[in-house]
Design an enzyme around this catalytic site. Structure first.
Site, mmCIF file in Angstrom:
data_model
loop_
_atom_site.group_PDB
_atom_site.id
_atom_site.type_symbol
_atom_site.label_atom_id
_atom_site.label_comp_id
_atom_site.label_asym_id
_atom_site.label_seq_id
_atom_site.Cartn_x
_atom_site.Cartn_y
_atom_site.Cartn_z
ATOM 1 N N LYS A 124 -4.989 -19.685 -0.803
ATOM 2 C CA LYS A 124 -4.967 -18.645 0.238
ATOM 3 C C LYS A 124 -4.899 -19.332 1.585
ATOM 4 O O LYS A 124 -5.307 -20.495 1.719
ATOM 5 C CB LYS A 124 -6.251 -17.814 0.160
ATOM 6 N N ASP A 164 -0.224 -11.085 3.215
ATOM 7 C CA ASP A 164 -1.532 -10.474 2.985
ATOM 8 C C ASP A 164 -1.763 -9.604 4.231
ATOM 9 O O ASP A 164 -0.788 -9.276 4.925
ATOM 10 C CB ASP A 164 -2.617 -11.563 2.805
ATOM 11 N N GLY A 236 -7.119 2.439 4.716
ATOM 12 C CA GLY A 236 -6.005 1.718 5.327
ATOM 13 C C GLY A 236 -4.745 2.554 5.296
ATOM 14 O O GLY A 236 -4.717 3.676 4.759
ATOM 15 N N PHE A 237 -3.684 2.009 5.899
ATOM 16 C CA PHE A 237 -2.369 2.672 5.820
ATOM 17 C C PHE A 237 -1.278 1.604 5.822
ATOM 18 O O PHE A 237 -0.144 1.839 6.213
ATOM 19 C CB PHE A 237 -2.178 3.685 6.970
ATOM 20 N N GLY A 238 -1.647 0.411 5.370
ATOM 21 C CA GLY A 238 -0.702 -0.710 5.358
ATOM 22 C C GLY A 238 0.162 -0.707 4.122
ATOM 23 O O GLY A 238 0.294 0.306 3.432
ATOM 24 N N ASN A 239 0.738 -1.853 3.850
ATOM 25 C CA ASN A 239 1.682 -2.003 2.760
ATOM 26 C C ASN A 239 1.084 -1.585 1.406
ATOM 27 O O ASN A 239 1.725 -0.909 0.605
ATOM 28 C CB ASN A 239 2.110 -3.472 2.722
ATOM 29 N N VAL A 240 -0.162 -1.973 1.188
ATOM 30 C CA VAL A 240 -0.806 -1.704 -0.099
ATOM 31 C C VAL A 240 -1.041 -0.201 -0.269
ATOM 32 O O VAL A 240 -0.690 0.388 -1.300
ATOM 33 C CB VAL A 240 -2.128 -2.506 -0.194
ATOM 34 N N ALA A 241 -1.609 0.431 0.758
ATOM 35 C CA ALA A 241 -1.865 1.873 0.693
ATOM 36 C C ALA A 241 -0.537 2.648 0.570
ATOM 37 O O ALA A 241 -0.452 3.654 -0.148
ATOM 38 C CB ALA A 241 -2.632 2.328 1.930
ATOM 39 N N TRP A 242 0.493 2.145 1.232
ATOM 40 C CA TRP A 242 1.818 2.790 1.167
ATOM 41 C C TRP A 242 2.357 2.804 -0.273
ATOM 42 O O TRP A 242 2.797 3.838 -0.779
ATOM 43 C CB TRP A 242 2.781 2.066 2.114
HETATM 44 O O1 2IT Z 1 -4.102 -10.992 -2.555
HETATM 45 C C1 2IT Z 1 -2.984 -11.214 -3.066
HETATM 46 O O2 2IT Z 1 -2.835 -11.299 -4.287
HETATM 47 C C2 2IT Z 1 -1.842 -11.371 -2.173
HETATM 48 N N1 2IT Z 1 -2.016 -11.265 -0.972
HETATM 49 C C3 2IT Z 1 -0.495 -11.682 -2.714
HETATM 50 C C4 2IT Z 1 -0.379 -13.111 -3.097
HETATM 51 C C5 2IT Z 1 1.016 -13.545 -3.502
HETATM 52 O O3 2IT Z 1 1.206 -14.771 -3.620
HETATM 53 O O4 2IT Z 1 1.895 -12.708 -3.699
#
Ligand code: 2IT
Length: 447
Positions: A124, A164, A236-242
């Site tokens: 990370k 991320d 949230g309303f980012g990529n993940v929530a979308w």
């Molecule tokens: O928390 C995660 O798994 C990510 N941010 C994606 C990591 C990735 O290498 O696609």
């Protein structure tokens, strides 16, 4: 191994690294019993080695803002464990980023990546850069300065970062451009989350949210129910929530809440296509205000400042923004409002006391490392496509993603089934993820 002894040693060595210590404790508590049935793990000191990252890079990132002022941030890459493959994990740009946060995220990533059954190690990285209110040009200059330091330490067979919080397709594009210039090769597997057309995979932007809903769908079916008509609160309303809102709606569920740092938007009639599309506009504006949804869709979205998504009554609650965003009080409010399932999509989205309250109330709870593994899985699929010079169709990627999530779900059930027939998804995910890594470390000797 005795968890308390290991934790006491770690606390002494890494005082104040609370998020890291929290993540390690959860995994060790889950695996303690199984681990102690394997004297060969103890002999090779697998846990003592696993809790420390292979290495941590910290570097200064200096750039010039639009006013001509010189700005300095701190950048990091934590290369945690490469027993299963090259380091893999996202980059987070957020003002609160520090070593402890990235160590917690990197540690979680090891087991998540293991669960995908793909050849992915754990890592990370990120920076304490705040994208809020920044112009495109500022973001580009920051990304370039960041990559100027990091490029030597990444590559498809070494370490492959992705997005991320605060890092999406645009940032990956700017970073890849600089990487390519410095490395003097078009080595697409060095970063994932690239745009389609120059190495990106279809469905990667949707993958975390889609995968999460495939997992939640299985949790709901486990109880003999379906997603149809279930109400769901997302933070949230980012990529993940979308992505989650898109798939939840497709599966017949009704998204009744989205939130932001400014408050919550209640969506009494659920979310429609136009509103889902608007989430992307809100994200790209870098304003970081969920109130924009209510301003754009009066009546359909009702904004309350200062409140969280957990204040809205729902059947399914999915933290999808940041770690520790659900505390014990939030969990108790959800329980009083008759929540039926809680699934983290954000990494470590719930505080330990919140998880305990949910589990003690007999409500199924699933951890982020299993639920959100669709994102990194699809990054793995992106690397495979890059290596093989192929482009799968959206349907092909989606089908592979769905299968990976089903397999992860099955593993969590296999390792998490309790004597009373209930499923402890936390234990299941931690044990399943851990065993694969521990066996690989054992096979590869003392390194
Ligand atoms: O928390 C995660 O798994 C990510 N941010 C994606 C990591 C990735 O290498 O696609």
């Amino acid at each position: 191994m005795k968890v308390n002894d290991i934790m006491a040693a770690l606390e002494a060595k890494h005082p104040g690294e609370n998020e890291y210590l929290q993540a390690v404790r959860e995994v060790l508590e889950s695996v303690e019993e199984v681990y102690n049935q394997h004297p060969e793990f103890e002999a090779a000191k697998i846990v003592e080695r696993l809790v420390e990252p292979d290495r941590v890079f910290t570097f200064r990132v200096t750039w010039v803002d639009d006013k001509g002022q010189v700005q300095t941030n701190l950048g990091y890459r934590v290369q945690y464990n490469a027993a299963l493959g090259a380091y893999k994990g996202g980059l987070r740009f957020h003002p609160a980023v520090n070593v402890s946060m990235l160590k917690f995220l990197g540690f979680e990533q090891i087991f998540k990546n293991s669960l995908t059954n793909l050849p992915l190690g754990g890592g990370k990285g990120g920076a304490d850069f705040d994208p809020t209110g920044k112009s495109d040009a500022e973001v580009m200059r920051f990304c370039q300065a960041f990559m100027y330091e990091l490029w030597r330490n990444i590559g498809p067979d070494q370490d492959s970062p992705a997005g991320d919080v605060g890092v999406g397709g645009r940032e990956i594009g700017y970073m890849y451009g600089m990487y390519k210039k410095l490395a003097r090769e078009h080595s697409t597997g060095a970063l994932t989350g690239k745009a389609y057309g120059w190495g990106g995979s279809l469905i990667r932007p949707e993958a975390t949210g889609f995968g999460a809903m495939y997992y939640v769908d299985r949790m709901v079916r486990q109880k003999g129910e379906t997603m149809n008509g279930k109400t769901i609160a997302l933070s949230g309303f980012g990529n993940v929530a979308w992505g989650a809102a898109t798939k939840a709606t497709e599966l017949g569920a009704k998204v009744v809440a989205l939130s932001g740092p400014d408050g919550v938007c209640e969506l009494p009639n659920g979310i429609d296509k136009e509103m889902i599309d608007y989430m992307l506009v809100m994200r790209d504006s870098r304003r970081n205000k969920v109130q924009d949804m209510a301003d754009k869709f009066p009546g359909k979205a009702i904004f309350t400042p200062g409140k969280k998504a957990w204040s809205v009554k729902c059947d399914i609650a999915c933290p999808s923004a940041f770690q520790n965003e659900m505390n014990e009080e939030d969990a108790k409010m959800l329980i009083a409002n008759k929540v039926q399932y809680v699934a983290e999509i954000s990494n470590m989205g719930c505080q330990p006391a919140a998880i305990a309250a949910i589990q003690n109330a007999g409500i199924p709870f699933a951890p982020g490392k299993a639920v959100n593994a669709g994102g990194v899985s699809t990054s793995g699929l992106e690397i495979s496509q890059n290596a093989g010079h192929i482009n799968w169709t959206a349907a092909e990627v989606d089908q592979k993603l769905h299968k990976i999530m089903n397999d992860i779900y099955d593993m969590c059930v296999e390792y998490g089934k309790q004597a009373d027939g209930s499923i402890n998804y936390v234990k299941g995910a931690n044990i399943a993820g851990f065993m694969r890594v521990a066996k690989a470390m054992l096979a590869q000797g003392i390194v």
